[in-house]
Scaffold this motif. Sequence first.
Motif, PDB file in Angstrom:
ATOM      1  N   LEU A 148       0.829  -1.208   0.000  1.00 21.66           N
ATOM      2  CA  LEU A 148       0.000   0.000   0.000  1.00 21.66           C
ATOM      3  C   LEU A 148       0.860   1.255   0.000  1.00 21.66           C
ATOM      4  CD1 LEU A 148      -2.878  -0.934   2.473  1.00 21.66           C
ATOM      5  CD2 LEU A 148      -3.046  -0.614  -0.001  1.00 21.66           C
ATOM      6  N   ALA A 149       2.036   1.176   0.609  1.00 24.57           N
ATOM      7  CA  ALA A 149       2.948   2.321   0.610  1.00 24.57           C
ATOM      8  C   ALA A 149       3.396   2.648  -0.811  1.00 24.57           C
ATOM      9  CB  ALA A 149       4.154   2.035   1.497  1.00 24.57           C
ATOM     10  N   LEU A 150       3.612   1.629  -1.647  1.00 30.30           N
ATOM     11  CA  LEU A 150       3.987   1.851  -3.035  1.00 30.30           C
ATOM     12  C   LEU A 150       2.816   2.469  -3.807  1.00 30.30           C
ATOM     13  CD1 LEU A 150       6.263   1.427  -5.107  1.00 30.30           C
ATOM     14  CD2 LEU A 150       5.246  -0.814  -5.617  1.00 30.30           C
ATOM     15  N   PHE A 151       1.606   1.989  -3.543  1.00 30.99           N
ATOM     16  CA  PHE A 151       0.409   2.550  -4.177  1.00 30.99           C
ATOM     17  C   PHE A 151       0.223   4.016  -3.788  1.00 30.99           C
ATOM     18  CE2 PHE A 151      -4.170   3.370  -4.272  1.00 30.99           C
ATOM     19  CZ  PHE A 151      -4.529   2.882  -5.526  1.00 30.99           C
ATOM     20  N   TRP A 152       0.576   4.358  -2.542  1.00 29.72           N
ATOM     21  CA  TRP A 152       0.407   5.693  -1.988  1.00 29.72           C
ATOM     22  C   TRP A 152       1.506   6.652  -2.443  1.00 29.72           C
ATOM     23  CZ3 TRP A 152      -3.254   8.426   0.161  1.00 29.72           C
ATOM     24  CH2 TRP A 152      -2.968   9.499   1.017  1.00 29.72           C
ATOM     25  N   GLY A 153       2.571   6.145  -3.014  1.00 24.79           N
ATOM     26  CA  GLY A 153       3.730   6.958  -3.358  1.00 24.79           C
ATOM     27  C   GLY A 153       3.429   8.182  -4.204  1.00 24.79           C
ATOM     28  N   PRO A 154       2.674   8.063  -5.324  1.00 24.08           N
ATOM     29  CA  PRO A 154       2.385   9.249  -6.153  1.00 24.08           C
ATOM     30  C   PRO A 154       1.651  10.355  -5.399  1.00 24.08           C
ATOM     31  CG  PRO A 154       1.891   7.245  -7.368  1.00 24.08           C
ATOM     32  CD  PRO A 154       2.195   6.832  -5.963  1.00 24.08           C
ATOM     33  N   TRP A 155       0.882   9.992  -4.391  1.00 27.28           N
ATOM     34  CA  TRP A 155       0.197  11.001  -3.571  1.00 27.28           C
ATOM     35  C   TRP A 155       1.222  11.910  -2.897  1.00 27.28           C
ATOM     36  CZ3 TRP A 155      -5.125  11.717  -2.607  1.00 27.28           C
ATOM     37  CH2 TRP A 155      -5.444  12.579  -1.555  1.00 27.28           C
ATOM     38  N   GLN A 156       2.269  11.306  -2.373  1.00 23.25           N
ATOM     39  CA  GLN A 156       3.291  12.078  -1.655  1.00 23.25           C
ATOM     40  C   GLN A 156       4.202  12.850  -2.596  1.00 23.25           C
ATOM     41  OE1 GLN A 156       4.635   8.515   0.516  1.00 23.25           O
ATOM     42  NE2 GLN A 156       4.051   9.534   2.415  1.00 23.25           N
ATOM     43  N   THR A 157       4.582  12.248  -3.712  1.00 25.10           N
ATOM     44  CA  THR A 157       5.493  12.937  -4.625  1.00 25.10           C
ATOM     45  C   THR A 157       4.817  14.138  -5.295  1.00 25.10           C
ATOM     46  OG1 THR A 157       4.898  11.397  -6.405  1.00 25.10           O
ATOM     47  CG2 THR A 157       6.852  10.874  -5.093  1.00 25.10           C
ATOM     48  N   ASN A 158       3.483  14.131  -5.369  1.00 26.78           N
ATOM     49  CA  ASN A 158       2.754  15.239  -5.979  1.00 26.78           C
ATOM     50  C   ASN A 158       2.149  16.192  -4.952  1.00 26.78           C
ATOM     51  OD1 ASN A 158       2.435  14.872  -9.129  1.00 26.78           O
ATOM     52  ND2 ASN A 158       2.309  12.813  -8.237  1.00 26.78           N
ATOM     53  N   ASN A 159       2.543  16.055  -3.687  1.00 27.80           N
ATOM     54  CA  ASN A 159       2.088  16.961  -2.626  1.00 27.80           C
ATOM     55  C   ASN A 159       0.556  17.031  -2.552  1.00 27.80           C
ATOM     56  OD1 ASN A 159       2.534  18.788  -0.495  1.00 27.80           O
ATOM     57  ND2 ASN A 159       2.365  20.558  -1.851  1.00 27.80           N
ATOM     58  N   MET A 160      -0.081  15.869  -2.725  1.00 31.89           N
ATOM     59  CA  MET A 160      -1.537  15.847  -2.670  1.00 31.89           C
ATOM     60  C   MET A 160      -2.069  16.065  -1.261  1.00 31.89           C
ATOM     61  SD  MET A 160      -3.278  15.629  -5.457  1.00 31.89           S
ATOM     62  CE  MET A 160      -4.840  14.940  -4.913  1.00 31.89           C
ATOM     63  N   GLY A 161      -1.225  15.927  -0.256  1.00 33.42           N
ATOM     64  CA  GLY A 161      -1.659  16.224   1.106  1.00 33.42           C
ATOM     65  C   GLY A 161      -2.145  17.660   1.232  1.00 33.42           C
TER      66      GLY A 161
END
Length: 444
Positions: A87-100
């Motif tokens: 799930l961390a790999l699936f979540w990766g693009p969220w973090q690299t694109n500053n979606m937070g």
Amino acid sequence: MKKNDVLELVSQELLPALDKEIQRTRELEKWSQHGGRKPVLPSNAEREHKALADLAMTPWLGLIPRVSAQQLKVDGVYSPDRSDESLALFWGPWQTNNMGTLQHTVHRSALSFGMGFVSAVPGDRGAVFRAYSTAQMLPVYQDPVHDEFPMFALRMETLPNGDRMLFLLDETTEHILSVEKRTDKWAYITLSDHNVGVCPVVRYAEEIDTEGRSPGEIERLVTVGSRINKTVYDRLLTQHYNSWKVRTATGLDDTMSDSEAEQLKMKLRQNDILTGGEGVSFGTLAETALDPFVKAKESDLEDISAVSQTPMSALGKMVNVGNDGVAETKSGLRAKTRLRQDSFGASHVQLLRLASHIEGRKADSEDFTIEAHWKTLDIDLLAQEADAYGKMAGMLGVPVEKLWEKFSTISKPEAQSWARYREDHPTADEITARSIAGQLESAL
């Protein structure tokens, strides 16, 4: 598509439709940021009337989507069939694109204008996300309700000189065009291949109906917002002209000319003392009370609160009620928040599955068991549920594991992860009980 087909599609169909959306969005932005339309004034309105109309404008309607958006924050994803590492790999693009941080912009746009959009295209570090409003992008769906991705999407950028750059995305290509403002001259500039296989745009809909329409929170409240502006203007008008006692005098010298009488009236001030001779009498006319206007405005705000399911406390009015009353006033907002979480959560997961497809992770892109996890921001509700279910566990003996999934503030995948953790990390008493049970079983 061929160049001529692209030019015809954009100029004849897509750009006129986008211009209509731009006009609608800009009008709603006025309500969100500046208070919308001014009250209607007569053609001979004086400068003071126009100034009071300006003062009457308050951006009440912009508050509604902000309050809703403040309840929404995704902080992870969960799946009962996936490990934390995958799930961390699936979540990766969220973090690299500053979606937070970007998610709040997307939520506010969708709540304010009905929809928001995020594109995902291949980049140097994997999938690259970009957020757009209804004034920047127009996606076109064959079935606007059930289709996951659009057939194509038109994006527009306006240059400082007024010229416009247009970007048409389809399943494999981005076509780039330009339109000169001065001459209205069209030009096909170039194209670039993204080869995603679908038009890479994800829609965030505030509350879509069976015809694909999603008006947004502001559009539903424009009529009430106009009523508030009129009420406030009437109050300011009364406050400016009629909020004090008017002194009257009869029997004054009637030999004065009109200009002399006007000059005398101009000399009188609020704190002047009036005197007169024989036959002169003085009196007062009562001021106009402002309370009815204040109550009318409160009534209009209550209408906004009811229609938008927003607590009156969020609109600036504190109500002296107990804990149960506070919970009741927030129940509508909580129900609306859960609905938005379902809609926006599905879009967030769709975006991450699209990113997985772009980055070549086929299994992740086809996994429909993954759900977005929403951070609990309503601490009051969490405390109330913990107290209620804690009593059920302590007083009624209900196993706590059976109560975790009943929390509305905790997602089902998170409750399941708690159960797995509890199974893998038993308490000392549970270890002892299991040991005794094993010994008894061996003895038998």
